[in-house]
Design a protein around this motif. Structure first.
Motif, PDB file in Angstrom:
ATOM      1  N   PHE A   1       4.705  -2.252   5.580  1.00  0.00           N
ATOM      2  CA  PHE A   1       5.117  -0.845   5.569  1.00  0.00           C
ATOM      3  C   PHE A   1       4.059   0.032   6.241  1.00  0.00           C
ATOM      4  CE2 PHE A   1       4.139   3.129   3.331  1.00  0.00           C
ATOM      5  CZ  PHE A   1       5.240   3.894   3.701  1.00  0.00           C
ATOM      6  N   VAL A   2       2.795  -0.191   5.910  1.00  0.00           N
ATOM      7  CA  VAL A   2       1.716   0.617   6.491  1.00  0.00           C
ATOM      8  C   VAL A   2       1.676   0.438   8.002  1.00  0.00           C
ATOM      9  CG1 VAL A   2      -0.801   0.872   6.620  1.00  0.00           C
ATOM     10  CG2 VAL A   2       0.331   0.722   4.393  1.00  0.00           C
TER      11      VAL A   2
ATOM     12  N   PRO B   1       2.041   4.695  12.585  1.00  0.00           N
ATOM     13  CA  PRO B   1       2.523   5.484  13.729  1.00  0.00           C
ATOM     14  C   PRO B   1       2.542   6.994  13.471  1.00  0.00           C
ATOM     15  CG  PRO B   1       3.916   3.558  13.401  1.00  0.00           C
ATOM     16  CD  PRO B   1       3.017   3.645  12.201  1.00  0.00           C
ATOM     17  N   LEU B   2       2.579   7.406  12.195  1.00  0.00           N
ATOM     18  CA  LEU B   2       2.671   8.836  11.872  1.00  0.00           C
ATOM     19  C   LEU B   2       1.322   9.465  11.505  1.00  0.00           C
ATOM     20  CD1 LEU B   2       5.840   8.905   9.559  1.00  0.00           C
ATOM     21  CD2 LEU B   2       5.720   9.455  11.995  1.00  0.00           C
ATOM     22  N   ILE B   3       0.430   8.671  10.943  1.00  0.00           N
ATOM     23  CA  ILE B   3      -0.758   9.229  10.294  1.00  0.00           C
ATOM     24  C   ILE B   3      -1.684  10.009  11.226  1.00  0.00           C
ATOM     25  CG2 ILE B   3      -2.955   8.547   9.238  1.00  0.00           C
ATOM     26  CD1 ILE B   3      -0.731   8.870   7.240  1.00  0.00           C
TER      27      ILE B   3
ATOM     28  N   GLU C   1      -4.466   2.762   1.510  1.00  0.00           N
ATOM     29  CA  GLU C   1      -5.635   3.486   2.039  1.00  0.00           C
ATOM     30  C   GLU C   1      -6.096   2.910   3.369  1.00  0.00           C
ATOM     31  OE1 GLU C   1      -9.499   5.905   0.429  1.00  0.00           O
ATOM     32  OE2 GLU C   1      -8.125   4.904  -0.942  1.00  0.00           O
ATOM     33  N   ARG C   2      -5.728   1.686   3.664  1.00  0.00           N
ATOM     34  CA  ARG C   2      -5.955   1.171   5.017  1.00  0.00           C
ATOM     35  C   ARG C   2      -5.206   2.047   6.024  1.00  0.00           C
ATOM     36  NH1 ARG C   2      -3.341  -2.315   8.297  1.00  0.00           N
ATOM     37  NH2 ARG C   2      -1.826  -2.928   6.690  1.00  0.00           N
ATOM     38  N   GLY C   3      -4.064   2.581   5.572  1.00  0.00           N
ATOM     39  CA  GLY C   3      -3.350   3.554   6.392  1.00  0.00           C
ATOM     40  C   GLY C   3      -4.061   4.891   6.387  1.00  0.00           C
TER      41      GLY C   3
END
Length: 386
Positions: free
Chosen positions: A29-30, A36-38, A86-88
């Motif tokens: 999911f991430v 792509p959004l973060i 949090e990796r994201g």
């Protein structure tokens, strides 16, 4: 290479099949939906709320609770969820951490059956969002100094005061608000549409930009007596909630460090200076090796903490040690990775500086580094030095 740089001691082999499946699902999911959004969300100072239904659909909100639409996972699985989120970005993990540990957990632990039935399924599905109102602007690390107060008036409680640095505050449907009463500190479920309740988002942040951070204001807010969390009495109850959240943070910080390490290893392999890749220099290899040492130590620490938690043996001082160690580790790794990236590291094209800025908040909230040092020191000596 025979060893995985971000799993140098093969911690994955110590996980159950269910724990590995949970981690893989959230990692996918991430990678596919969040990353792509973060970067743009961070640039735009915007929480990507469109991800909330998908986060909820993964079953991660309140995932360690039993019943009420919750997944009933163990603590290690929850830790791995925090690590991958949090990796994201810290903002994603903060959202899930507050929803799960600071809103759903106190309702589950201290609330009435009616409160559980009303709120937990909605919160688990992401159809309601919650926040946790403990910190005040003047209090910081001293929650005993809170000035928000509640007094009984007929069949209601009337709350007055304010809270600061509240994650999810201005997008919440319900707030777990702590207030002084004649009988000590109590917690109340405050519906955010109540007259007299206001939440204002804090702007101009340099950290946690892809997260909602708010100030809450309560001016004569009437809360029915049935909305009081009857089991949440005294500061000890509030701190018990923080212990749950700090546990997840100890895992989440590892995810931020892993993201930085992966990125900088690839960069140093391809970045050529003075006729050779950076990765072929002794200085670079020593710095990367030190990052792996720190990350591996933190992984083993949090895994054992999770096993202790699932056995009912985890102590608050152990959580303090993990939160202190792992967030400091992640901040140091992010800073060093940013330095190895050179000028490229200051843009959101790369993740290290974004994580570094976020971790400046993570090392402050849920107990500063010094607070956790003193918690451990008190455990070692028996003396309260606060």
């Amino acid at each position: 290479m025979s060893l995985d740089p971000v799993d140098f001691y093969d911690v994955r082999a110590l996980l159950s099949e269910e724990e590995r499946l949970v981690q893989e699902t959230v990692a996918r999911f991430v990678d596919e939906k969040a990353l792509p959004l973060i970067p743009k969300a961070f640039d735009d100072h915007r929480f990507p709320s469109e991800l909330v239904p998908e986060i909820a659909a993964l079953g991660v909100l309140g995932c360690t609770l039993e019943g009420y639409g919750c997944a009933g996972l163990n603590s290690v699985a929850y830790g791995l969820i925090c690590q991958e989120l949090e990796r994201g970005d810290s903002g994603l993990r903060s959202f899930a951490s507050v929803q799960s540990s600071l809103v759903m957990w106190p309702i589950y632990t201290f609330g009435s059956e009616e409160q559980k039935r009303r709120w937990l399924p909605l919160l688990a599905r992401g159809e309601a969002i919650g926040c946790y109102g403990l910190t005040e602007a003047h209090g910081g690390s001293d929650p005993n100094a809170m000035k928000t107060h509640a007094h009984k008036q007929g069949g209601d409680w009337v709350l007055n005061g304010s809270k600061m640095w509240i994650t999810n505050g201005s997008i919440s449907d319900v707030a777990v608000v702590w207030a002084q009463t004649d009988d000590g500190i109590r917690a109340f479920l405050v519906e955010t549409k109540s007259p007299g309740f206001q939440a204002h988002e804090i702007e101009r942040k340099l950290s946690l930009r892809a997260s909602v951070t708010s100030a809450l204001f309560l001016d004569g807010v009437r809360v029915p007596d049935e909305n009081a969390l009857l089991g949440a009495i005294g500061l000890k109850s509030a701190l018990a909630c923080l212990t749950q959240a700090r546990y997840g943070i100890s895992w989440g910080a590892i995810g931020a460090a892993i993201a930085c390490l992966r990125e900088v290893i690839e960069f140093t392999r391809t970045r050529v200076l003075f006729g050779r890749p950076l990765a072929r220099t002794q200085t670079t290899q020593r710095r990367l090796a030190d990052m792996v040492r720190r990350i591996t130590t933190s992984q083993l620490l949090s895994l054992q903490l999770g096993r202790l938690k699932d056995q009912g043996r985890m102590q608050p001082a152990q959580v303090s040690l993990a939160k202190w160690n792992n967030v400091r580790m992640a901040l140091d790794v992010a800073r060093d990775a940013r330095d190895l990236l050179g000028g490229s590291g200051i843009t959101t094209e790369y993740c290290s500086m974004r994580h570094m800025l976020n971790l400046e908040s993570v090392i402050t909230y849920e107990g500063t580094e010094i607070i956790h040092e003193l918690v451990v020191g008190q455990e070692l000596t028996g003396f309260d030095a606060f």
